[in-house]
Design a protein around this motif. Structure first.
Motif, PDB file in Angstrom:
ATOM      1  N   SER A  43       0.977   3.614   2.152  1.00  0.00           N
ATOM      2  CA  SER A  43       1.542   3.893   3.478  1.00  0.00           C
ATOM      3  C   SER A  43       2.691   2.940   3.790  1.00  0.00           C
ATOM      4  O   SER A  43       3.664   3.316   4.453  1.00  0.00           O
ATOM      5  CB  SER A  43       0.469   3.827   4.564  1.00  0.00           C
ATOM      6  N   ARG A  83      -3.323  -2.238  -8.868  1.00  0.00           N
ATOM      7  CA  ARG A  83      -4.484  -2.932  -8.325  1.00  0.00           C
ATOM      8  C   ARG A  83      -5.273  -3.565  -9.473  1.00  0.00           C
ATOM      9  O   ARG A  83      -6.431  -3.236  -9.719  1.00  0.00           O
ATOM     10  CB  ARG A  83      -5.341  -1.921  -7.559  1.00  0.00           C
ATOM     11  N   ASP A 108      -4.579   4.605   7.904  1.00  0.00           N
ATOM     12  CA  ASP A 108      -3.861   5.159   9.061  1.00  0.00           C
ATOM     13  C   ASP A 108      -4.790   6.058   9.878  1.00  0.00           C
ATOM     14  O   ASP A 108      -4.524   7.241  10.079  1.00  0.00           O
ATOM     15  CB  ASP A 108      -2.650   5.979   8.590  1.00  0.00           C
ATOM     16  N   LYS A 160       1.279  -4.110   8.151  1.00  0.00           N
ATOM     17  CA  LYS A 160       2.436  -3.274   8.422  1.00  0.00           C
ATOM     18  C   LYS A 160       3.075  -3.648   9.752  1.00  0.00           C
ATOM     19  O   LYS A 160       2.411  -3.973  10.706  1.00  0.00           O
ATOM     20  CB  LYS A 160       2.014  -1.809   8.490  1.00  0.00           C
ATOM     21  N   GLY A 220      -7.840  -5.326  -1.479  1.00  0.00           N
ATOM     22  CA  GLY A 220      -7.531  -4.155  -0.651  1.00  0.00           C
ATOM     23  C   GLY A 220      -6.105  -3.662  -0.755  1.00  0.00           C
ATOM     24  O   GLY A 220      -5.745  -2.681  -0.112  1.00  0.00           O
ATOM     25  N   ARG A 228      -9.354  -5.096   6.138  1.00  0.00           N
ATOM     26  CA  ARG A 228      -8.130  -4.932   6.943  1.00  0.00           C
ATOM     27  C   ARG A 228      -7.127  -4.047   6.198  1.00  0.00           C
ATOM     28  O   ARG A 228      -6.565  -3.094   6.761  1.00  0.00           O
ATOM     29  CB  ARG A 228      -7.519  -6.300   7.239  1.00  0.00           C
ATOM     30  N   ASN A 229      -6.901  -4.352   4.929  1.00  0.00           N
ATOM     31  CA  ASN A 229      -5.909  -3.601   4.163  1.00  0.00           C
ATOM     32  C   ASN A 229      -6.340  -2.148   3.958  1.00  0.00           C
ATOM     33  O   ASN A 229      -5.510  -1.237   4.007  1.00  0.00           O
ATOM     34  CB  ASN A 229      -5.681  -4.282   2.807  1.00  0.00           C
ATOM     35  N   ALA A 230      -7.624  -1.940   3.741  1.00  0.00           N
ATOM     36  CA  ALA A 230      -8.113  -0.567   3.536  1.00  0.00           C
ATOM     37  C   ALA A 230      -7.971   0.258   4.813  1.00  0.00           C
ATOM     38  O   ALA A 230      -7.571   1.428   4.777  1.00  0.00           O
ATOM     39  CB  ALA A 230      -9.567  -0.597   3.075  1.00  0.00           C
ATOM     40  N   THR A 284       0.849  -1.192   0.000  1.00  0.00           N
ATOM     41  CA  THR A 284       0.000   0.000   0.000  1.00  0.00           C
ATOM     42  C   THR A 284       0.887   1.245   0.000  1.00  0.00           C
ATOM     43  O   THR A 284       2.075   1.166   0.343  1.00  0.00           O
ATOM     44  CB  THR A 284      -0.891   0.059   1.255  1.00  0.00           C
ATOM     45  N   ARG A 310     -10.497   1.382  -2.522  1.00  0.00           N
ATOM     46  CA  ARG A 310      -9.540   0.323  -2.177  1.00  0.00           C
ATOM     47  C   ARG A 310     -10.273  -0.988  -1.875  1.00  0.00           C
ATOM     48  O   ARG A 310      -9.740  -2.065  -2.121  1.00  0.00           O
ATOM     49  CB  ARG A 310      -8.700   0.776  -0.970  1.00  0.00           C
ATOM     50  N   GLU A 367      -5.869  -0.310   7.261  1.00  0.00           N
ATOM     51  CA  GLU A 367      -4.453  -0.117   7.560  1.00  0.00           C
ATOM     52  C   GLU A 367      -3.859   0.987   6.688  1.00  0.00           C
ATOM     53  O   GLU A 367      -3.063   1.801   7.154  1.00  0.00           O
ATOM     54  CB  GLU A 367      -3.708  -1.434   7.347  1.00  0.00           C
ATOM     55  N   GLU A 368      -4.260   1.005   5.423  1.00  0.00           N
ATOM     56  CA  GLU A 368      -3.749   2.042   4.530  1.00  0.00           C
ATOM     57  C   GLU A 368      -4.236   3.421   4.976  1.00  0.00           C
ATOM     58  O   GLU A 368      -3.521   4.415   4.854  1.00  0.00           O
ATOM     59  CB  GLU A 368      -4.212   1.757   3.094  1.00  0.00           C
TER      60      GLU A 368
END
Lengths: 324, 167
Positions: free
Chosen positions: A23, A41, B122, A290, A51, B115-117, A21, B30, B119-120
């Protein structure tokens, strides 16, 4: 101390971290990664995971961010183009080059050939998905398509890596940490049999859409498209259902039939890898969550998974030591 | 729990959800097709649950007294403080799941996308509360400190180590 190097003249091993991602990209760069690898993506990316990944705008921003901090961005276009729909791969290559990608990581012969002609100055790396693991195979890509680096399969021994590197056809990149795939990567017939999908074209060898967990009594069953890959009694750590690392009943015994669920960790053989002529170390895990950089200045790539925290930290630290 | 006591919680949750979406407009894209899924968020130590519908044109977070009558694609269950820690980036979802501190059921791909969305994105607690930028860092710091102490006191899984790097 970090010594940024210029491609083609580097004497130290480059550390390449995953960026699932934007971030994660920023965090990996902040933590001192020399380069990050990422993808779009869409189906041009062998880690087309729910995601994750970048759109065109996010890639542009990510490349600008990385370059402002002297880090490189390698864009994975490492799937095999579908018949009759090559345009998606062409557009992805155009977007990556336009965004300023430092290299394209490619597996498909047709895409390599097209990209080479369309962007003669663009650096091309050969993805591990191409499964080039011999000197003649690598020479073919170098001589015909100007490939500058090959990512080797992770099952090779150090001696085998050294023999390939000694040929000097191009730079050598190896996986330093992550899952240990024993199959020809992206071509696992076991996975294709179980899911009916291609590990190269559908994200991973265990696509999330096929994964299901079910609490059954005191056991947690982990399944892939209906196949039970493992069962975890209460209190026992669970895992993602990866076929080759599952426990199966066979011959009256329940055991890891294909391989132990062991991860790759090269921390103890880093000096040997450098002596072998390795140019770059890749940490696997764009699909992982992360982790966090520490505050002690250790070069921890944040883009790697939490599970990899200790090993990635150690690898990053070891790499930085060799640069001193 | 009767319907009435859920109303203030519903109001607050919906407001915070809208604040988070306003701060992170890329979240829905996302999620892709998974934005159309219904997620049951189940704080197992609370007498209520949430139904999350992140679809771009009509995102909604609904508080429900029970999931028994609800239809959903995936359920994510853990103690409230653990769920809040996931939202706040204090926990790694994979690690929590593998240690069995987090349970998921149903559509695994949808859960991973969510989860990924998250986490991105923040997500910052002060942002979610809609606080002005002048006080946001102070509030976030205080919130995280309080939450960490609460987790320690209640025996919740340890947060990701953001400080020593000694894990």
């Amino acid at each position: 101390m970090t010594s940024r190097t210029i491609y083609g003249t580097q004497k130290t091993m480059e550390l390449i971290c995953p960026a699932g991602t934007p971030s994660a990209l920023r965090a990996a760069v902040e933590a001192g990664s020399d380069a990050v690898y990422c993808g779009f993506r869409n189906e041009t990316n062998a880690r087309n995971f729910p995601g994750l990944n970048f759109d065109d705008e996010e890639l542009r921003e990510g490349v600008a961010y990385a370059h402002s901090r002297a880090a490189k961005v390698l864009v994975a276009l490492n799937t095999f183009a579908r018949a009759g729909n090559f345009g998606i791969w062409q557009r992805a290559a155009e977007q990556a080059v336009s965004a300023g990608a430092d290299a394209l990581i490619v597996a498909d012969l047709g895409l390599i050939d097209w990209a080479r002609k369309a962007f003669p100055e663009q650096r091309i790396h050969l993805s591990v998905q191409a499964a080039a693991a011999t000197v003649p195979a690598i020479r073919f890509y170098v001589e015909h398509f100007g490939v500058r680096r090959v990512v080797l399969p992770r099952v090779l021994t150090v001696d085998e890596i050294a023999a390939i590197a000694a040929d000097g056809a191009c730079e050598i990149e190896v996986f330093a940490f992550g899952g240990l795939c024993v199959m020809a990567e992206g071509r696992c017939l076991l996975s294709s049999y179980a899911t009916g999908e291609s590990p190269n074209m559908n994200g991973v060898c265990s696509p999330a859409a096929h994964v299901a967990y079910a609490q059954e009594g005191t056991d947690l069953a982990a399944r892939l498209n209906g196949f039970t890959i493992d069962r975890y009694p209460d209190g026992q750590p669970a895992a993602y259902p990866t076929l080759c690392k599952g426990r199966f009943s066979c011959g009256g015994k329940t055991m890891h039939v294909f391989e132990e669920p062991t991860s790759l960790n090269t921390i103890e053989i880093l000096p040997a890898l450098q002596r072998a002529g390795v140019s770059a170390l890749k940490i696997e895990g764009r699909q992982r969550g992360k982790a966090y950089p520490d505050s002690d200045g250790a070069r921890l790539p944040r883009g790697v998974g939490c599970f990899a925290f200790g090993a990635a930290n150690a690898i990053a630290g070891a790499v930085s030591i060799y640069r001193r | 729990m009767s319907v009435l006591p859920l109303l203030p919680l519903q109001f607050a949750a919906a407001r915070m959800f809208q604040n988070a979406l306003a701060q992170h407009p890329r979240m829905a894209s996302r999620l892709g097709a998974h934005a159309l899924k219904r997620f049951a968020i189940d704080p197992v130590d609370c007498p209520f649950s949430f139904i999350l519908e992140p679809k771009a044109d009509a995102p909604r977070l609904t508080v429900v007294p029970s999931l028994a009558d609800q239809v959903y694609d995936a359920r994510i269950a853990a103690p409230l403080l653990v769920l809040l820690g996931l939202l706040d980036g204090r926990y790694d979802g994979d690690a929590l799941f593998f240690t069995r501190d987090l349970m998921i059921e149903g559509d695994t791909a949808a859960v991973l996308a969510l989860r990924n969305a998250i986490e991105e994105a923040d997500i910052d607690p002060a942002e979610v509360l809609g606080l002005p930028k002048q006080v946001a860092p102070f509030v976030t710091e205080r919130y995280r400190s309080l939450a960490m102490h609460l987790r320690q006191a209640l025996g919740a899984p340890p947060e990701i180590n953001c400080g020593s790097g000694s894990q």
